[in-house]
Design an enzyme around this catalytic site. Sequence first.
Site, PDB file in Angstrom:
ATOM      1  N   LEU A  69      33.082  41.256  33.995  1.00  0.00           N
ATOM      2  CA  LEU A  69      31.827  40.915  33.304  1.00  0.00           C
ATOM      3  C   LEU A  69      31.671  39.396  33.116  1.00  0.00           C
ATOM      4  O   LEU A  69      30.879  38.953  32.297  1.00  0.00           O
ATOM      5  CB  LEU A  69      31.664  41.667  31.977  1.00  0.00           C
ATOM      6  CG  LEU A  69      31.588  43.195  32.119  1.00  0.00           C
ATOM      7  CD1 LEU A  69      31.401  43.866  30.761  1.00  0.00           C
ATOM      8  CD2 LEU A  69      30.446  43.619  33.055  1.00  0.00           C
ATOM      9  N   ASN A  79      39.996  32.730  42.912  1.00  0.00           N
ATOM     10  CA  ASN A  79      39.392  34.052  42.705  1.00  0.00           C
ATOM     11  C   ASN A  79      39.253  34.826  44.011  1.00  0.00           C
ATOM     12  O   ASN A  79      39.655  35.981  44.101  1.00  0.00           O
ATOM     13  CB  ASN A  79      38.019  33.896  42.033  1.00  0.00           C
ATOM     14  CG  ASN A  79      37.515  35.233  41.509  1.00  0.00           C
ATOM     15  OD1 ASN A  79      38.291  36.069  41.058  1.00  0.00           O
ATOM     16  ND2 ASN A  79      36.225  35.451  41.605  1.00  0.00           N
ATOM     17  N   ARG A 112      17.283  31.347  57.243  1.00  0.00           N
ATOM     18  CA  ARG A 112      18.272  32.363  56.870  1.00  0.00           C
ATOM     19  C   ARG A 112      17.752  33.741  57.265  1.00  0.00           C
ATOM     20  O   ARG A 112      16.556  33.950  57.437  1.00  0.00           O
ATOM     21  CB  ARG A 112      18.508  32.360  55.346  1.00  0.00           C
ATOM     22  CG  ARG A 112      19.143  31.086  54.816  1.00  0.00           C
ATOM     23  CD  ARG A 112      20.614  31.010  55.207  1.00  0.00           C
ATOM     24  NE  ARG A 112      21.274  29.816  54.697  1.00  0.00           N
ATOM     25  CZ  ARG A 112      21.296  28.642  55.322  1.00  0.00           C
ATOM     26  NH1 ARG A 112      20.684  28.488  56.486  1.00  0.00           N
ATOM     27  NH2 ARG A 112      21.937  27.608  54.800  1.00  0.00           N
ATOM     28  N   TYR A 121      33.692  28.152  49.980  1.00  0.00           N
ATOM     29  CA  TYR A 121      33.305  29.559  49.800  1.00  0.00           C
ATOM     30  C   TYR A 121      33.595  30.342  51.090  1.00  0.00           C
ATOM     31  O   TYR A 121      34.320  31.343  51.091  1.00  0.00           O
ATOM     32  CB  TYR A 121      31.823  29.652  49.413  1.00  0.00           C
ATOM     33  CG  TYR A 121      31.261  31.037  49.567  1.00  0.00           C
ATOM     34  CD1 TYR A 121      31.803  32.105  48.859  1.00  0.00           C
ATOM     35  CD2 TYR A 121      30.197  31.292  50.440  1.00  0.00           C
ATOM     36  CE1 TYR A 121      31.306  33.389  49.023  1.00  0.00           C
ATOM     37  CE2 TYR A 121      29.696  32.567  50.603  1.00  0.00           C
ATOM     38  CZ  TYR A 121      30.261  33.620  49.893  1.00  0.00           C
ATOM     39  OH  TYR A 121      29.773  34.890  50.069  1.00  0.00           O
TER      40      TYR A 121
HETATM   41  N1  UDP Z   1      17.365  26.806  48.813  1.00  0.00           N
HETATM   42  C1  UDP Z   1      16.329  25.965  48.452  1.00  0.00           C
HETATM   43  N2  UDP Z   1      15.958  25.903  47.140  1.00  0.00           N
HETATM   44  C2  UDP Z   1      16.587  26.634  46.166  1.00  0.00           C
HETATM   45  C3  UDP Z   1      17.629  27.489  46.540  1.00  0.00           C
HETATM   46  C4  UDP Z   1      18.002  27.555  47.874  1.00  0.00           C
HETATM   47  O1  UDP Z   1      15.738  25.289  49.299  1.00  0.00           O
HETATM   48  O2  UDP Z   1      16.220  26.522  44.982  1.00  0.00           O
HETATM   49  C5  UDP Z   1      17.735  26.928  50.229  1.00  0.00           C
HETATM   50  C6  UDP Z   1      19.202  26.698  50.523  1.00  0.00           C
HETATM   51  O3  UDP Z   1      19.440  25.323  50.769  1.00  0.00           O
HETATM   52  C7  UDP Z   1      19.411  27.574  51.765  1.00  0.00           C
HETATM   53  C8  UDP Z   1      18.433  28.723  51.565  1.00  0.00           C
HETATM   54  O4  UDP Z   1      17.473  28.261  50.614  1.00  0.00           O
HETATM   55  O5  UDP Z   1      19.027  26.869  52.913  1.00  0.00           O
HETATM   56  C9  UDP Z   1      19.092  29.971  51.035  1.00  0.00           C
HETATM   57  O6  UDP Z   1      19.878  29.592  49.936  1.00  0.00           O
HETATM   58  P1  UDP Z   1      20.582  30.620  48.980  1.00  0.00           P
HETATM   59  O7  UDP Z   1      21.266  29.815  47.907  1.00  0.00           O
HETATM   60  O8  UDP Z   1      19.593  31.638  48.526  1.00  0.00           O
HETATM   61  O9  UDP Z   1      21.635  31.379  49.876  1.00  0.00           O
HETATM   62  P2  UDP Z   1      22.817  30.793  50.833  1.00  0.00           P
HETATM   63  O10 UDP Z   1      22.233  30.744  52.222  1.00  0.00           O
HETATM   64  O11 UDP Z   1      23.250  29.478  50.311  1.00  0.00           O
HETATM   65  O12 UDP Z   1      23.888  31.825  50.702  1.00  0.00           O
END
Ligand code: UDP
Length: 325
Positions: A33, A92, A221, A141
């Site tokens: 949690l 973790n 993405r 990560y």
């Molecule tokens: N991103 C963005 N603005 C935000 C959050 C994310 O432009 O407030 C971009 C981020 O740089 C990536 C994509 O959106 O290119 C997806 O990011 P997210 O953090 O959702 O997932 P990730 O691909 O990092 O796992």
Amino acid sequence: MHIFVTGGAGYIGSICVEELLNAGYQVTVFDSLVEGHKLAIEPRANFIQGDLGDRDFIFKTMAKVKPDAVMHFAAFALVGESMTNPSKYFINNLANGINLIDAMVAADVKKLVFSSTCATYGIPEKVPMDERLPQKPINPYGQSKLMFEQVLKWYDQIHGLVHVNLRYFNAAGASASGKYGEDHRIETHLIPNVLKVALGQKEQVDIFGDKHATPDGTCIRDYIHIIDLAAAHILALKRETSSYYNLGTGEGYSVQQVVDVARKVTGHPIPAVAKPARAGDPPRLVAGAHKAQKELGWKPQFNRLQPIIESAWNWHKAHPNGYGD
Ligand code: UDP
């Protein structure tokens, strides 16, 4: 079959738990949690609060529960944070994960579905990305998840631990029942942040980088609906030998396209402002998921962005403060 789900009170875990229960499995949720939420624990599941960092406790718990298989979601999953605090990720996602599999070996539990990530590939040499690409992560990560995959390979060879590594692209959307959705205490993900603007909780969305090597300059993405992810986990349980699969739709959408579709779905103008690129962000990640389709018989139901954003929006509208904790 009894499934032990670590991180079962988190975003992806809670929705997989709900789908497992709907499919007739017995479920025990194990969650600290720290990131998970009390209200995301399915009332039909058994719940054990615990931290995988507590080696004695996970050994005792695994020996007592003795599930047929484990789904391992418990992890930290923020690329940006991993670039400033790598230790948190290696401890973790890697060391605590080893406590889990050691406890499984001791209790003779021989099947694991592991929540891995496309971040294990780093910047792909080609897109769409299939499983033959080399894994060269560019952030801690992705590195922590890759290292755990490598450890699992040895545990299969030495202890017969059958494992299925599911390398997700970008999970999005909410559960079919509308009960469970995405609520992180510190929200860094794109879709929830865009929807927070539409709910009037944020003034604008930041676009991290508009000069990437993509057609509109923003990162691309592959957004996969959480219900499709859950279905792949349940199919993975049926495998008798270890394997690994990319899970995505094969469709890529840019940050700008996400904002545009969210404007359409919510009817809100959602102001967006270009900001510097985020460290550790590959410009374009799109799945080639034919292997999962062929070997698991998995077929995503949602392969367009709009219904995925609609699903997320319905949940956020109904839960404007998330789980409220
Ligand atoms: N991103 C963005 N603005 C935000 C959050 C994310 O432009 O407030 C971009 C981020 O740089 C990536 C994509 O959106 O290119 C997806 O990011 P997210 O953090 O959702 O997932 P990730 O691909 O990092 O796992």
